[in-house]
Write an enzyme that holds these catalytic residues in place. Sequence first.
Site, PDB file in Angstrom:
ATOM      1  N   THR A   1      -8.381  -0.620   4.058  1.00 34.15           N
ATOM      2  CA  THR A   1      -8.417   0.370   5.124  1.00 34.15           C
ATOM      3  C   THR A   1      -9.829   0.853   5.420  1.00 34.15           C
ATOM      4  OG1 THR A   1      -7.616   2.564   5.771  1.00 34.15           O
ATOM      5  CG2 THR A   1      -7.994   2.208   3.439  1.00 34.15           C
ATOM      6  N   ASP A   2     -10.011   1.355   6.618  1.00 32.02           N
ATOM      7  CA  ASP A   2     -11.289   1.981   6.957  1.00 32.02           C
ATOM      8  C   ASP A   2     -11.435   3.346   6.291  1.00 32.02           C
ATOM      9  OD1 ASP A   2      -9.331   3.240   8.525  1.00 32.02           O
ATOM     10  OD2 ASP A   2     -10.735   3.615  10.167  1.00 32.02           O
TER      11      ASP A   2
ATOM     12  N   TRP B   1      -5.238   1.824  12.072  1.00 29.64           N
ATOM     13  CA  TRP B   1      -4.297   1.993  13.172  1.00 29.64           C
ATOM     14  C   TRP B   1      -3.349   0.819  13.334  1.00 29.64           C
ATOM     15  CZ3 TRP B   1      -3.704   6.676  14.892  1.00 29.64           C
ATOM     16  CH2 TRP B   1      -4.761   7.570  14.798  1.00 29.64           C
TER      17      TRP B   1
ATOM     18  N   ALA C   1       0.844  -1.197   0.000  1.00 25.30           N
ATOM     19  CA  ALA C   1       0.000   0.000   0.000  1.00 25.30           C
ATOM     20  C   ALA C   1       0.876   1.242   0.000  1.00 25.30           C
ATOM     21  CB  ALA C   1      -0.915   0.018   1.215  1.00 25.30           C
ATOM     22  N   TYR C   2       0.367   2.263  -0.631  1.00 25.09           N
ATOM     23  CA  TYR C   2       0.969   3.592  -0.527  1.00 25.09           C
ATOM     24  C   TYR C   2       0.196   4.305   0.568  1.00 25.09           C
ATOM     25  CZ  TYR C   2       2.878   8.132  -1.729  1.00 25.09           C
ATOM     26  OH  TYR C   2       3.527   9.337  -1.682  1.00 25.09           O
ATOM     27  N   THR C   3       0.874   4.620   1.673  1.00 18.92           N
ATOM     28  CA  THR C   3       0.172   5.136   2.853  1.00 18.92           C
ATOM     29  C   THR C   3       0.542   6.565   3.227  1.00 18.92           C
ATOM     30  OG1 THR C   3       1.846   4.184   4.314  1.00 18.92           O
ATOM     31  CG2 THR C   3      -0.094   2.822   3.828  1.00 18.92           C
TER      32      THR C   3
ATOM     33  N   TYR D   1      -6.023   8.802  -0.608  1.00 17.05           N
ATOM     34  CA  TYR D   1      -5.691   7.474  -0.078  1.00 17.05           C
ATOM     35  C   TYR D   1      -6.932   6.589  -0.024  1.00 17.05           C
ATOM     36  CZ  TYR D   1      -4.408   3.884   3.319  1.00 17.05           C
ATOM     37  OH  TYR D   1      -4.210   2.694   3.963  1.00 17.05           O
TER      38      TYR D   1
ATOM     39  N   LYS E   1      -7.661   3.288  -2.421  1.00 17.13           N
ATOM     40  CA  LYS E   1      -7.858   1.981  -1.788  1.00 17.13           C
ATOM     41  C   LYS E   1      -9.225   1.407  -2.176  1.00 17.13           C
ATOM     42  CE  LYS E   1      -5.480   0.086   0.860  1.00 17.13           C
ATOM     43  NZ  LYS E   1      -4.474  -0.968   0.645  1.00 17.13           N
TER      44      LYS E   1
END
Length: 182
Positions: free
Chosen positions: A121-122, A171, A77-79, A146, A150
């Site tokens: 992700t949420d 988290w 992932a790119y975070t 983001y 996603k």
Amino acid sequence: MNILNKKKYNILVLGSDGMLGYDVYNHFKKLSALSNSNIGIVTGITKADDIDVCKQYALGAFFQTSIHYDYCINCIAYTDTYKAENSQQGYVDSYELNALAPEFIARSCNYWKVKLIHISTDYVFGKEPYNTPCREDQKGTPTGVYGMTKLHGEQKIMASGCQHVIIRTAWLYSEFGKNFCK
């Protein structure tokens, strides 16, 4: 049951040099070393392995020349949400790793009959309703680049036809990598 005939499952972990991927890879590596484990070969793919997950042909070549994997766990992932929002390159990198790569991974998994476990992700639910339970079929409402990229990755996986599970989490923290606890 005869332990000698027990099926061993081969696992591929993409992004095994990232915070989540590192822990996932090491967990399955430890399990594979146990004599009574049904985990067979565990392979971790890192950035340095020179497999461009944003290129369909590179993934196809990898799957063609490697052992057969039963499961592929995508931890890539790119975070960097700040760069994704504030620079053209950040946006491009976010889209490539969070939307295109999952699509190509899913296509390869579908072709080679590998089950895909994708970590999402949420952030795909950034707008209303926030902090309320979400249904699996609930439409995503991302607020930023983001979350949007996603969500696009999830949609591309679902459209690919591969057997998959999408896990949405938030988290992440670990003794390894950059995270809010450290």
